[in-house]
Design an enzyme around this catalytic site. Sequence first.
Site, PDB file in Angstrom:
ATOM      1  N   SER A  39     -46.281  38.492  20.051  1.00 27.54           N
ATOM      2  CA  SER A  39     -46.020  37.139  20.456  1.00 27.54           C
ATOM      3  C   SER A  39     -45.739  37.209  21.844  1.00 27.54           C
ATOM      4  O   SER A  39     -45.263  38.412  22.605  1.00 27.54           O
ATOM      5  CB  SER A  39     -44.694  36.566  19.904  1.00 27.54           C
ATOM      6  N   TYR A  64     -35.734  36.895  17.079  1.00 26.42           N
ATOM      7  CA  TYR A  64     -37.006  36.800  16.579  1.00 26.42           C
ATOM      8  C   TYR A  64     -37.873  37.693  17.651  1.00 26.42           C
ATOM      9  O   TYR A  64     -38.879  38.665  17.287  1.00 26.42           O
ATOM     10  CB  TYR A  64     -37.707  35.316  16.287  1.00 26.42           C
ATOM     11  N   LYS A  68     -40.544  41.475  17.410  1.00 22.18           N
ATOM     12  CA  LYS A  68     -41.712  41.499  17.820  1.00 22.18           C
ATOM     13  C   LYS A  68     -41.956  42.656  18.840  1.00 22.18           C
ATOM     14  O   LYS A  68     -42.889  43.605  18.809  1.00 22.18           O
ATOM     15  CB  LYS A  68     -42.416  40.302  18.317  1.00 22.18           C
TER      16      LYS A  68
END
Length: 253
Positions: A39, A64, A68
């Site tokens: 991302s 989150y 990643k």
Amino acid sequence: MGESVEKPWEYYENNISGTLTLVDVMRHHGCKNIIFSSSATVYGDPVEIPITENCPKGQCTNPYGWTKSMLEQVLMDIQKADSEWNVVLLRYFNPVGAHPSGRIGENPNGIPNNLMPYITQVAIGKRKELGVFGNDYPTPDGTGVRDYIHVCDLAAAHVCALQAIARRCGIGIYNVGTGHGYSVLDMVKAFVRVNGVDVPYSIKPRRAGDIATCYCNPAKAAAELGWKARYGIDDMVRDSWHWQSLNPDGYPE
Ligand code: UDP
């Protein structure tokens, strides 16, 4: 991203443990090729715009994003230790849109966190109005600027990544965006213009953790993967609305 702030354990457990388990199973079965859905959030508040892959990774604002960022490192270390691995890290910018058939689209659980599903649910009458999170950013109209990418272009990037793996690419890191930045109000206006539907909105305070501007330079993916986005903003808002209008209640149970 917001949910991961409330449920960090769940996100670390699912993303980190899940990926470590997957990679373990893969290596025990001689499968050493992976395309990882990363991302743009790994850049944090980016030090350069447009963002190239040389831009240093930054401080993520939520668990989150950290999963990643950490998993990118895990997969690169695994490839470094065993050169039979091919690891492609695709750094998604802001995926939107739907399959042009209108049969496959985005049906978030509960209240949508992301801009486009919120817009489509306001347009279909499921939600009263869109809250625009801040209009005092240092951007042309004051609202946040992002690099929206049609999901079909995103899918095509994966096919190109598979071809790179077939050529034994080792490690490949690519931004997957169009290279164009659109503001929240650009998206609303394009949606209204292309689809001829109303999207009432009101200005709300900034959302915690949001940055002003995020768009990429997609030249590396073009040069090395032969991939380029083909869909523009009008296609994105048209296909998002096409899916929502054919599926006003999403995919009911
Ligand atoms: N946004 C907004 N209202 C919403 C959802 C999002 O104004 O209901 C804005 C958000 O502040 C950001 C942009 O839309 O500037 C894209 O947000 P999204 O959550 O879709 O993706 P992000 O870039 O945060 O991953």
